[in-house]
Design a protein around this motif. Structure first.
Motif, short mmCIF file in Angstrom:
data_model
loop_
_atom_site.label_atom_id
_atom_site.label_comp_id
_atom_site.label_asym_id
_atom_site.label_seq_id
_atom_site.Cartn_x
_atom_site.Cartn_y
_atom_site.Cartn_z
N ASP A 91 0.58 6.47 -8.81
CA ASP A 91 0.73 6.65 -7.36
C ASP A 91 -0.27 5.86 -6.54
O ASP A 91 0.04 5.40 -5.45
CB ASP A 91 0.58 8.14 -7.01
CG ASP A 91 1.60 8.99 -7.72
OD1 ASP A 91 2.80 8.81 -7.46
OD2 ASP A 91 1.21 9.83 -8.56
N ILE A 92 -1.50 5.77 -7.03
CA ILE A 92 -2.60 5.15 -6.28
C ILE A 92 -3.39 4.25 -7.22
O ILE A 92 -3.67 4.63 -8.35
CB ILE A 92 -3.54 6.23 -5.70
CG1 ILE A 92 -2.81 7.10 -4.67
CG2 ILE A 92 -4.79 5.59 -5.08
CD1 ILE A 92 -3.61 8.31 -4.20
N MET A 147 2.25 -2.42 -2.16
CA MET A 147 1.24 -2.43 -1.10
C MET A 147 0.88 -1.01 -0.66
O MET A 147 -0.29 -0.72 -0.39
CB MET A 147 1.72 -3.25 0.10
CG MET A 147 1.70 -4.74 -0.15
SD MET A 147 0.02 -5.30 -0.43
CE MET A 147 0.30 -7.02 -0.68
N ARG A 148 1.87 -0.12 -0.60
CA ARG A 148 1.58 1.28 -0.24
C ARG A 148 0.64 1.93 -1.26
O ARG A 148 -0.17 2.79 -0.91
CB ARG A 148 2.87 2.09 -0.12
CG ARG A 148 3.68 1.80 1.13
CD ARG A 148 4.82 2.79 1.33
NE ARG A 148 5.76 2.84 0.23
CZ ARG A 148 6.82 2.04 0.08
NH1 ARG A 148 7.07 1.11 0.98
NH2 ARG A 148 7.63 2.20 -0.94
N THR A 149 0.73 1.50 -2.52
CA THR A 149 -0.07 2.08 -3.59
C THR A 149 -1.56 1.78 -3.42
O THR A 149 -2.40 2.53 -3.91
CB THR A 149 0.44 1.56 -4.96
OG1 THR A 149 1.83 1.87 -5.06
CG2 THR A 149 -0.28 2.19 -6.12
N VAL A 150 -1.89 0.71 -2.72
CA VAL A 150 -3.30 0.38 -2.47
C VAL A 150 -3.70 0.57 -1.01
O VAL A 150 -4.84 0.29 -0.65
CB VAL A 150 -3.63 -1.08 -2.91
CG1 VAL A 150 -3.36 -1.26 -4.40
CG2 VAL A 150 -2.90 -2.10 -2.08
N SER A 151 -2.80 1.07 -0.18
CA SER A 151 -3.12 1.22 1.24
C SER A 151 -2.71 2.60 1.78
O SER A 151 -3.54 3.50 1.89
CB SER A 151 -2.48 0.09 2.06
OG SER A 151 -1.06 0.11 1.92
N THR A 152 -1.45 2.77 2.10
CA THR A 152 -0.97 4.00 2.74
C THR A 152 -1.18 5.24 1.89
O THR A 152 -1.70 6.25 2.37
CB THR A 152 0.53 3.86 3.08
OG1 THR A 152 0.73 2.64 3.79
CG2 THR A 152 1.01 5.03 3.91
N THR A 153 -0.79 5.18 0.63
CA THR A 153 -0.88 6.37 -0.22
C THR A 153 -2.31 6.83 -0.42
O THR A 153 -2.60 8.03 -0.27
CB THR A 153 -0.15 6.14 -1.56
OG1 THR A 153 1.18 5.69 -1.29
CG2 THR A 153 -0.09 7.41 -2.38
#
Length: 165
Positions: A86-87, A115-121
């Motif tokens: 997830d992250i 990109m979400r895995t290293v930013s948003t999440t």
């Protein structure tokens, strides 16, 4: 110490993660404590148990980029291939986050998810709702990347509306 740490985390509103879970029993104990993230599960068993319990799995960028753990634990890439990641955290090499996103994009064939895995999440997981996304009133940097022989190379950075690099 475990109960005291969990209590302090709740009192301070801090994000809390388990660390190096190895078995489903370790994960079950984490869930009993209200833990919602597992940093570096060491086995597929633990990562699968995290998924079953609704606990986010965090793995380190060096593990992902190297293709495996330095200590022989489960590979972040293998967890990503099994949709059990997830992250991605920087761990001890912050500069690898960008490369990690592109490596995940190769694995998943999905750059936005990567990109979400290293930013948003990770931002959401730590309660930082004002970052990790491009949205009005959020803190965000925009990066211009060029791929050079399969390696992402940072070409420019914007913070706010101003180019800073």
């Amino acid at each position: 110490h475990e109960d005291g740490t969990v209590a302090a985390s709740a009192r301070l509103g801090a994000a809390l993660a388990s660390h190096d879970d190895t078995t489903a029993d370790h994960v079950a104990r984490s869930k009993e404590l209200g833990i919602e993230r597992a940093e570096f599960p060491t086995t597929f068993e633990a990562a699968e148990a995290c998924r079953d319990k609704g606990i986010q799995v965090i793995m380190g960028a060096p593990n992902l980029i190297r293709g495996g753990s330095l200590s022989g634990n489960v590979s972040a890439g293998d967890l990503a291939k099994a949709d059990l990641l997830d992250i991605v955290s920087s761990d001890y090499v912050p500069s690898l986050l960008l490369s990690s996103a592109f490596r995940l994009a190769e694995i998943w064939d999905d750059l936005p998810k990567a990109m979400r895995t290293v930013s948003t999440t990770p931002a959401d997981a730590t309660g930082l709702s004002d970052r990790g996304r491009l949205r009005a009133a959020c803190l965000a940097d925009i990066l211009r990347i060029r791929m050079l022989d399969g390696v992402p190379v940072l070409r420019a950075v914007w913070r706010g509306a101003e180019q800073v690099g």
